[in-house]
Design an enzyme around this catalytic site. Sequence first.
Site, PDB file in Angstrom:
ATOM      1  CG  PHE A  57      -0.259  -0.053   2.542  1.00  0.00           C
ATOM      2  CD1 PHE A  57       0.290   1.086   3.122  1.00  0.00           C
ATOM      3  CD2 PHE A  57      -0.158  -1.258   3.228  1.00  0.00           C
ATOM      4  CE1 PHE A  57       0.925   1.028   4.359  1.00  0.00           C
ATOM      5  CE2 PHE A  57       0.467  -1.325   4.472  1.00  0.00           C
ATOM      6  CZ  PHE A  57       1.011  -0.176   5.030  1.00  0.00           C
ATOM      7  NE  ARG A  85      -2.054   3.840  18.193  1.00  0.00           N
ATOM      8  CZ  ARG A  85      -1.945   3.967  16.871  1.00  0.00           C
ATOM      9  NH1 ARG A  85      -1.500   5.097  16.354  1.00  0.00           N
ATOM     10  NH2 ARG A  85      -2.272   2.979  16.069  1.00  0.00           N
ATOM     11  CB  THR A  91      -6.320   1.309  11.072  1.00  0.00           C
ATOM     12  OG1 THR A  91      -5.306   1.456  12.077  1.00  0.00           O
ATOM     13  CG2 THR A  91      -5.761   1.769   9.746  1.00  0.00           C
ATOM     14  NE  ARG A 102      -7.750   6.394  11.781  1.00  0.00           N
ATOM     15  CZ  ARG A 102      -6.638   5.908  12.307  1.00  0.00           C
ATOM     16  NH1 ARG A 102      -6.690   4.950  13.226  1.00  0.00           N
ATOM     17  NH2 ARG A 102      -5.467   6.364  11.911  1.00  0.00           N
ATOM     18  CG  ASN A 112      -7.038   6.109   8.205  1.00  0.00           C
ATOM     19  OD1 ASN A 112      -6.396   7.115   7.907  1.00  0.00           O
ATOM     20  ND2 ASN A 112      -6.464   5.034   8.706  1.00  0.00           N
ATOM     21  CG  HIS A 115      -0.193   9.429  11.397  1.00  0.00           C
ATOM     22  ND1 HIS A 115       0.285   8.181  11.122  1.00  0.00           N
ATOM     23  CD2 HIS A 115       0.715  10.012  12.225  1.00  0.00           C
ATOM     24  CE1 HIS A 115       1.448   8.014  11.761  1.00  0.00           C
ATOM     25  NE2 HIS A 115       1.732   9.118  12.427  1.00  0.00           N
TER      26      HIS A 115
END
EC number: 2.7.4.6
Length: 137
Positions: A57, A85, A91, A102, A112, A115
């Site tokens: 990817f 997080r 993710t 997200r 998404n 980061h």
Amino acid sequence: MEKTLSIIKPDAVKKGVIGQILTRFESNGLRIAATKKIQLSEKEAQEFYAVHKDRPFFKDLVEFMISGPVVVSVLEGKNAVLKNRELMGATNPKEAAAGTIRADFADSIDANAVHGSDSLENAKIEIEFFFSKTEIL
């Protein structure tokens, strides 16, 4: 106090949800110590995501990250890496808990929205990639 890096990705910037995302950080005890909107070059995106260079990817990730401006921020607070997080969510937005960034703003596992550094060690490296010491207040 811990510091971590957040990137609001091109998809979320394009949707006009920068303020909503930054507000979530602040509402959950993360102070914005530095923030700026930038356009990554292909070289910068390749360097930042070099850890993924052998993954299938990688090319798509780099192309996505240079497809529009991003907002990079240094977030500071107790357990900043983990807290960020948790706020981001999984993710894959389809697996992200309701109320996470997200789940609310991401379109796909690729687009998404955000980061976030995955460890204190990586947070330090990532922050230094985007910010000089004089920019973090």
